[in-house]
Scaffold this motif. Sequence first.
Motif, PDB file in Angstrom:
ATOM      1  N   LEU A  27      45.997  29.323  42.931  1.00  0.00           N
ATOM      2  CA  LEU A  27      44.865  30.235  43.054  1.00  0.00           C
ATOM      3  C   LEU A  27      45.316  31.558  43.664  1.00  0.00           C
ATOM      4  O   LEU A  27      46.008  31.572  44.682  1.00  0.00           O
ATOM      5  N   TYR A  28      44.917  32.654  43.027  1.00  0.00           N
ATOM      6  CA  TYR A  28      45.080  33.981  43.605  1.00  0.00           C
ATOM      7  C   TYR A  28      43.683  34.452  43.981  1.00  0.00           C
ATOM      8  O   TYR A  28      42.850  34.725  43.115  1.00  0.00           O
ATOM      9  N   VAL A  29      43.400  34.507  45.285  1.00  0.00           N
ATOM     10  CA  VAL A  29      42.079  34.877  45.796  1.00  0.00           C
ATOM     11  C   VAL A  29      42.197  36.207  46.520  1.00  0.00           C
ATOM     12  O   VAL A  29      43.027  36.358  47.421  1.00  0.00           O
ATOM     13  N   TYR A  30      41.387  37.168  46.115  1.00  0.00           N
ATOM     14  CA  TYR A  30      41.454  38.493  46.744  1.00  0.00           C
ATOM     15  C   TYR A  30      40.068  38.963  47.174  1.00  0.00           C
ATOM     16  O   TYR A  30      39.044  38.482  46.686  1.00  0.00           O
ATOM     17  N   PHE A  31      40.075  39.911  48.084  1.00  0.00           N
ATOM     18  CA  PHE A  31      38.860  40.487  48.662  1.00  0.00           C
ATOM     19  C   PHE A  31      38.606  41.840  48.007  1.00  0.00           C
ATOM     20  O   PHE A  31      39.532  42.634  47.837  1.00  0.00           O
ATOM     21  N   THR A  32      37.353  42.104  47.630  1.00  0.00           N
ATOM     22  CA  THR A  32      37.067  43.348  46.939  1.00  0.00           C
ATOM     23  C   THR A  32      35.757  43.958  47.442  1.00  0.00           C
ATOM     24  O   THR A  32      34.856  43.239  47.877  1.00  0.00           O
ATOM     25  N   TYR A  33      35.662  45.259  47.377  1.00  0.00           N
ATOM     26  CA  TYR A  33      34.472  46.003  47.800  1.00  0.00           C
ATOM     27  C   TYR A  33      34.083  45.738  49.249  1.00  0.00           C
ATOM     28  O   TYR A  33      32.955  45.992  49.651  1.00  0.00           O
ATOM     29  N   GLY A  34      34.995  45.187  50.040  1.00  0.00           N
ATOM     30  CA  GLY A  34      34.714  44.954  51.439  1.00  0.00           C
ATOM     31  C   GLY A  34      33.719  43.854  51.712  1.00  0.00           C
ATOM     32  O   GLY A  34      33.251  43.699  52.841  1.00  0.00           O
ATOM     33  N   MET A  35      33.389  43.035  50.676  1.00  0.00           N
ATOM     34  CA  MET A  35      32.384  42.000  50.907  1.00  0.00           C
ATOM     35  C   MET A  35      32.535  40.746  50.060  1.00  0.00           C
ATOM     36  O   MET A  35      31.945  39.716  50.383  1.00  0.00           O
ATOM     37  N   HIS A  36      33.302  40.773  48.975  1.00  0.00           N
ATOM     38  CA  HIS A  36      33.367  39.639  48.061  1.00  0.00           C
ATOM     39  C   HIS A  36      34.786  39.125  47.879  1.00  0.00           C
ATOM     40  O   HIS A  36      35.748  39.896  47.934  1.00  0.00           O
ATOM     41  N   PHE A  37      34.892  37.827  47.586  1.00  0.00           N
ATOM     42  CA  PHE A  37      36.150  37.239  47.153  1.00  0.00           C
ATOM     43  C   PHE A  37      36.061  36.901  45.667  1.00  0.00           C
ATOM     44  O   PHE A  37      34.992  36.537  45.168  1.00  0.00           O
ATOM     45  N   CYS A  38      37.184  37.026  44.973  1.00  0.00           N
ATOM     46  CA  CYS A  38      37.272  36.654  43.569  1.00  0.00           C
ATOM     47  C   CYS A  38      38.466  35.721  43.400  1.00  0.00           C
ATOM     48  O   CYS A  38      39.466  35.837  44.124  1.00  0.00           O
ATOM     49  N   THR A  39      38.369  34.816  42.427  1.00  0.00           N
ATOM     50  CA  THR A  39      39.369  33.763  42.257  1.00  0.00           C
ATOM     51  C   THR A  39      40.033  33.851  40.890  1.00  0.00           C
ATOM     52  O   THR A  39      39.355  34.030  39.875  1.00  0.00           O
ATOM     53  N   ASN A  40      41.352  33.729  40.882  1.00  0.00           N
ATOM     54  CA  ASN A  40      42.144  33.729  39.653  1.00  0.00           C
ATOM     55  C   ASN A  40      43.037  32.505  39.615  1.00  0.00           C
ATOM     56  O   ASN A  40      43.349  31.916  40.655  1.00  0.00           O
ATOM     57  N   LEU A  41      43.498  32.152  38.415  1.00  0.00           N
ATOM     58  CA  LEU A  41      44.507  31.117  38.243  1.00  0.00           C
ATOM     59  C   LEU A  41      45.769  31.768  37.692  1.00  0.00           C
ATOM     60  O   LEU A  41      45.732  32.475  36.676  1.00  0.00           O
ATOM     61  N   VAL A  42      46.890  31.561  38.378  1.00  0.00           N
ATOM     62  CA  VAL A  42      48.159  32.195  38.012  1.00  0.00           C
ATOM     63  C   VAL A  42      48.715  31.567  36.735  1.00  0.00           C
ATOM     64  O   VAL A  42      48.662  30.344  36.546  1.00  0.00           O
ATOM     65  N   CYS A  43      49.254  32.413  35.862  1.00  0.00           N
ATOM     66  CA  CYS A  43      49.825  31.976  34.590  1.00  0.00           C
ATOM     67  C   CYS A  43      51.299  32.391  34.490  1.00  0.00           C
ATOM     68  O   CYS A  43      51.771  33.220  35.265  1.00  0.00           O
ATOM     69  N   LEU A  44      51.977  31.812  33.517  1.00  0.00           N
ATOM     70  CA  LEU A  44      53.383  32.100  33.207  1.00  0.00           C
ATOM     71  C   LEU A  44      54.327  31.614  34.324  1.00  0.00           C
ATOM     72  O   LEU A  44      53.893  31.369  35.447  1.00  0.00           O
ATOM     73  N   PRO A  45      55.616  31.508  34.022  1.00  0.00           N
ATOM     74  CA  PRO A  45      56.568  31.024  35.030  1.00  0.00           C
ATOM     75  C   PRO A  45      56.656  31.960  36.230  1.00  0.00           C
ATOM     76  O   PRO A  45      56.247  33.126  36.163  1.00  0.00           O
ATOM     77  N   GLU A  46      57.193  31.447  37.296  1.00  0.00           N
ATOM     78  CA  GLU A  46      57.349  32.217  38.527  1.00  0.00           C
ATOM     79  C   GLU A  46      58.078  33.528  38.246  1.00  0.00           C
ATOM     80  O   GLU A  46      59.062  33.570  37.518  1.00  0.00           O
ATOM     81  N   GLY A  47      57.534  34.616  38.817  1.00  0.00           N
ATOM     82  CA  GLY A  47      58.150  35.925  38.673  1.00  0.00           C
ATOM     83  C   GLY A  47      57.491  36.829  37.652  1.00  0.00           C
ATOM     84  O   GLY A  47      57.825  38.014  37.571  1.00  0.00           O
ATOM     85  N   HIS A  48      56.511  36.313  36.884  1.00  0.00           N
ATOM     86  CA  HIS A  48      55.915  37.120  35.809  1.00  0.00           C
ATOM     87  C   HIS A  48      54.687  37.922  36.231  1.00  0.00           C
ATOM     88  O   HIS A  48      54.407  38.964  35.653  1.00  0.00           O
ATOM     89  N   GLY A  49      53.897  37.452  37.192  1.00  0.00           N
ATOM     90  CA  GLY A  49      52.772  38.234  37.704  1.00  0.00           C
ATOM     91  C   GLY A  49      51.596  38.364  36.763  1.00  0.00           C
ATOM     92  O   GLY A  49      51.186  39.475  36.439  1.00  0.00           O
ATOM     93  N   SER A  50      51.020  37.262  36.338  1.00  0.00           N
ATOM     94  CA  SER A  50      49.896  37.272  35.406  1.00  0.00           C
ATOM     95  C   SER A  50      48.876  36.233  35.858  1.00  0.00           C
ATOM     96  O   SER A  50      49.231  35.246  36.511  1.00  0.00           O
ATOM     97  N   ALA A  51      47.590  36.438  35.513  1.00  0.00           N
ATOM     98  CA  ALA A  51      46.560  35.503  35.961  1.00  0.00           C
ATOM     99  C   ALA A  51      45.299  35.626  35.121  1.00  0.00           C
ATOM    100  O   ALA A  51      45.134  36.568  34.344  1.00  0.00           O
TER     101      ALA A  51
END
Length: 273
Positions: A76-100
């Motif tokens: 899970l890639y969870v980030y904070f946005t607009y100073g009030m909300h969290f959003c959730t992503n699922l990481v894709c591709l092999p380690e080192g690629h940076g996609s979600a």
Amino acid sequence: MGRGELSSAPLPRSFFDRPSHEVAPDLLGRVLVHGPVAVRLTEVEAYGGPGEDPAAHTYRGKTPRNAVMFGPPGHLYVYFTYGMHFCTNLVCLPEGHGSAVLLRAGEVVAGLDVARARRSAPGRDPAVARGSAPGRDAAAARRSAPERDLARGPARLAVALGLAREHNGLDAVWEGPAAALRPLGLPGEAAPDGPAGHAATLTGVPHGSAAVLEGHPAHPGEIRSGPRTGISTAKDTPWRFWIDGDPTVSPYRAHVPRRRSTAATSVGEAPSS
């Protein structure tokens, strides 16, 4: 729900070891579990890697904030946005690629009482936080939220699942015993009349753990795609995917530039993954 029985088989890491725009439509109908709550995914968005997708957090490379996106797939890639909300992503591709894949909306299929309680907590309802319930008592607005709205939108989805900054990097590939989704009325609750058509409880996934289960994959004929919501760059890339006609899918909103003023300045475009 009319979608057939939900399978509790966990998805393997290899499922996520693919380009995000391939993983995204395959996530529709799958079930993300965190603790007692489970959400059947109905809307997602894919984001590419460094130098590929200007709308992605990783477009300019690795930073402390986006480091999880460069880690193993299925986290899970969870980030904070607009100073009030969290959003959730699922990481894709092999380690080192940076996609979600950003998880935009879903249907609560387990832990309905817990999800409702989280929405009713002061300051946890994104709609109330945005001031979108003018003239209404905020607590009443939260209590009266339709079942379809409990995880309708990325911020609400994170609230329903209880996901926040401390869950950034949590592994969502379950390698323990299979979880079990069992249709079961919640104690003290009448049968709901929302999109699920039933309440459910979840067993088999320990508190604090996460898992993506097979669920009931959307039929290819039900899947639609189009531009991603609220972004100003690569705005025509059709990497938003949703289940056609599902009431839990969030409304599409094109990017609207925010005007700066001397009283307050925009935080800029909401990061999308």
